[in-house]
Design a protein around this motif. Structure first.
Motif, PDB file in Angstrom:
ATOM      1  N   ILE A   1       5.547   0.499  13.759  1.00  0.00           N
ATOM      2  CA  ILE A   1       5.859   0.503  12.332  1.00  0.00           C
ATOM      3  C   ILE A   1       6.910   1.574  12.006  1.00  0.00           C
ATOM      4  O   ILE A   1       6.899   2.660  12.555  1.00  0.00           O
ATOM      5  CB  ILE A   1       4.577   0.718  11.496  1.00  0.00           C
ATOM      6  CG1 ILE A   1       4.872   0.593  10.014  1.00  0.00           C
ATOM      7  CG2 ILE A   1       3.910   2.026  11.843  1.00  0.00           C
ATOM      8  CD1 ILE A   1       3.640   0.570   9.151  1.00  0.00           C
ATOM      9  N   ARG A   2       7.854   1.220  11.117  1.00  0.00           N
ATOM     10  CA  ARG A   2       8.826   2.159  10.547  1.00  0.00           C
ATOM     11  C   ARG A   2       8.825   1.953   9.040  1.00  0.00           C
ATOM     12  O   ARG A   2       8.891   0.822   8.574  1.00  0.00           O
ATOM     13  CB  ARG A   2      10.216   1.903  11.106  1.00  0.00           C
ATOM     14  CG  ARG A   2      10.316   2.282  12.593  1.00  0.00           C
ATOM     15  CD  ARG A   2      11.697   2.082  13.084  1.00  0.00           C
ATOM     16  NE  ARG A   2      12.027   1.239  14.201  1.00  0.00           N
ATOM     17  CZ  ARG A   2      11.336   0.324  14.840  1.00  0.00           C
ATOM     18  NH1 ARG A   2      10.158   0.033  14.482  1.00  0.00           N
ATOM     19  NH2 ARG A   2      11.808  -0.341  15.859  1.00  0.00           N
ATOM     20  N   THR A   3       8.775   3.037   8.292  1.00  0.00           N
ATOM     21  CA  THR A   3       8.674   2.950   6.835  1.00  0.00           C
ATOM     22  C   THR A   3       9.825   3.710   6.191  1.00  0.00           C
ATOM     23  O   THR A   3      10.147   4.817   6.594  1.00  0.00           O
ATOM     24  CB  THR A   3       7.338   3.557   6.358  1.00  0.00           C
ATOM     25  OG1 THR A   3       6.279   2.958   7.088  1.00  0.00           O
ATOM     26  CG2 THR A   3       7.126   3.308   4.891  1.00  0.00           C
TER      27      THR A   3
ATOM     28  N   GLU B   1       0.831  -1.211   0.000  1.00  0.00           N
ATOM     29  CA  GLU B   1       0.000   0.000   0.000  1.00  0.00           C
ATOM     30  C   GLU B   1       0.866   1.262   0.000  1.00  0.00           C
ATOM     31  O   GLU B   1       0.531   2.249  -0.651  1.00  0.00           O
ATOM     32  CB  GLU B   1      -0.941   0.000   1.204  1.00  0.00           C
ATOM     33  CG  GLU B   1      -2.015  -1.071   1.157  1.00  0.00           C
ATOM     34  CD  GLU B   1      -2.996  -0.880   0.028  1.00  0.00           C
ATOM     35  OE1 GLU B   1      -3.264   0.279  -0.372  1.00  0.00           O
ATOM     36  OE2 GLU B   1      -3.506  -1.894  -0.472  1.00  0.00           O
ATOM     37  N   ALA B   2       1.990   1.226   0.724  1.00  0.00           N
ATOM     38  CA  ALA B   2       2.882   2.385   0.758  1.00  0.00           C
ATOM     39  C   ALA B   2       3.522   2.624  -0.609  1.00  0.00           C
ATOM     40  O   ALA B   2       3.638   3.770  -1.071  1.00  0.00           O
ATOM     41  CB  ALA B   2       3.958   2.181   1.818  1.00  0.00           C
ATOM     42  N   ALA B   3       3.933   1.554  -1.306  1.00  0.00           N
ATOM     43  CA  ALA B   3       4.535   1.701  -2.632  1.00  0.00           C
ATOM     44  C   ALA B   3       3.505   2.224  -3.634  1.00  0.00           C
ATOM     45  O   ALA B   3       3.826   3.081  -4.470  1.00  0.00           O
ATOM     46  CB  ALA B   3       5.101   0.361  -3.090  1.00  0.00           C
TER      47      ALA B   3
ATOM     48  N   GLY C   1       2.228   9.789  -5.905  1.00  0.00           N
ATOM     49  CA  GLY C   1       2.510  11.089  -5.322  1.00  0.00           C
ATOM     50  C   GLY C   1       1.941  11.329  -3.948  1.00  0.00           C
ATOM     51  O   GLY C   1       2.019  12.443  -3.434  1.00  0.00           O
ATOM     52  N   GLU C   2       1.369  10.344  -3.317  1.00  0.00           N
ATOM     53  CA  GLU C   2       0.837  10.513  -1.962  1.00  0.00           C
ATOM     54  C   GLU C   2       1.906  10.149  -0.931  1.00  0.00           C
ATOM     55  O   GLU C   2       2.966   9.645  -1.267  1.00  0.00           O
ATOM     56  CB  GLU C   2      -0.410   9.646  -1.778  1.00  0.00           C
ATOM     57  CG  GLU C   2      -1.557  10.048  -2.682  1.00  0.00           C
ATOM     58  CD  GLU C   2      -2.735   9.095  -2.584  1.00  0.00           C
ATOM     59  OE1 GLU C   2      -2.733   8.233  -1.677  1.00  0.00           O
ATOM     60  OE2 GLU C   2      -3.647   9.209  -3.413  1.00  0.00           O
ATOM     61  N   SER C   3       1.599  10.347   0.340  1.00  0.00           N
ATOM     62  CA  SER C   3       2.545  10.061   1.419  1.00  0.00           C
ATOM     63  C   SER C   3       2.697   8.557   1.615  1.00  0.00           C
ATOM     64  O   SER C   3       1.713   7.845   1.869  1.00  0.00           O
ATOM     65  CB  SER C   3       2.070  10.706   2.716  1.00  0.00           C
ATOM     66  OG  SER C   3       2.889  10.300   3.779  1.00  0.00           O
ATOM     67  N   CYS C   4       3.930   8.110   1.508  1.00  0.00           N
ATOM     68  CA  CYS C   4       4.229   6.679   1.634  1.00  0.00           C
ATOM     69  C   CYS C   4       4.021   6.202   3.071  1.00  0.00           C
ATOM     70  O   CYS C   4       3.382   5.180   3.315  1.00  0.00           O
ATOM     71  CB  CYS C   4       5.677   6.461   1.187  1.00  0.00           C
ATOM     72  SG  CYS C   4       6.301   4.821   1.440  1.00  0.00           S
ATOM     73  N   ALA C   5       4.571   6.924   4.041  1.00  0.00           N
ATOM     74  CA  ALA C   5       4.494   6.520   5.448  1.00  0.00           C
ATOM     75  C   ALA C   5       3.049   6.557   5.963  1.00  0.00           C
ATOM     76  O   ALA C   5       2.645   5.697   6.746  1.00  0.00           O
ATOM     77  CB  ALA C   5       5.383   7.415   6.298  1.00  0.00           C
TER      78      ALA C   5
END
Length: 180
Positions: free
Chosen positions: A136-138, A111-113, A119-123
């Motif tokens: 969690i750490r991203t 989902e993060a990728a 262009g949205e926030s990955c974290a």
């Protein structure tokens, strides 16, 4: 002539005349005032050389009485095995938690990728799919492929109670669709 069947003696030949009608058994209607067991003064059957025997309605009892000192042995054995049963259940539960942690890490990375590729926030996308108790750490990186790596802390029995020092990683990539 007679035969022995499972400890009971059965007479062969013509049936002896009965003084009372046969007990209809529990599946048929019977007179509620009728006695439930045979009368102790019921006629005895005489078998050659074997003495007398009374017809029985109760199940046959073994010739050797069962010792009375084994009562409760099943309960005692269960209590002895109970800690081992609880340990096995705890190990199986922990295996389920480990599998779930890997599933969550992989899904959060995916989902993060996807979010980072458009262009949205990955974290923020990774944290949206994982509860806060998982630690969690991203890490996200952009290139031709937008990659996201998610690290979760391995919980013991339930998230938020106690964490092991074993990290769980999930990694995913998606084609970068941003126009820079």
């Amino acid at each position: 002539m007679h035969t022995a069947t499972a400890g009971r003696i059965r007479a062969r030949g013509p049936a002896l005349p009965r003084t009372r009608p046969r007990d209809p058994g529990p599946h048929r209607h019977r007179d509620p005032d009728a006695p439930r067991h045979r009368d102790p003064d019921a006629p005895r059957i005489r078998l050659r050389g074997l003495g007398t025997a009374r017809p029985r309605l109760r199940p046959h009892r073994p010739a050797v009485p069962r010792p009375r000192d084994d009562r409760g042995s099943t309960t005692f054995e269960f209590l002895g095995m109970f800690p081992y049963i609880l340990t096995m259940l705890a190990v199986l539960w922990q295996c389920a938690i480990v599998g779930y942690a890997y599933h969550l890490a992989g899904n959060a990375a995916d989902e993060a990728a996807r979010a980072g590729a458009v262009g949205e926030s990955c974290a923020a996308a990774a944290s949206e799919h994982v509860g806060g108790a998982w630690g969690i750490r991203t890490e996200c990186s952009a290139g031709t492929l937008y990659t996201a790596e998610v690290r979760l802390d391995m919980p013991v029995f339930a998230p938020g109670l106690f964490d092991l020092d074993i990290p769980v990683y999930g990694k995913a990539a998606a084609v970068n669709e941003r126009e820079d």
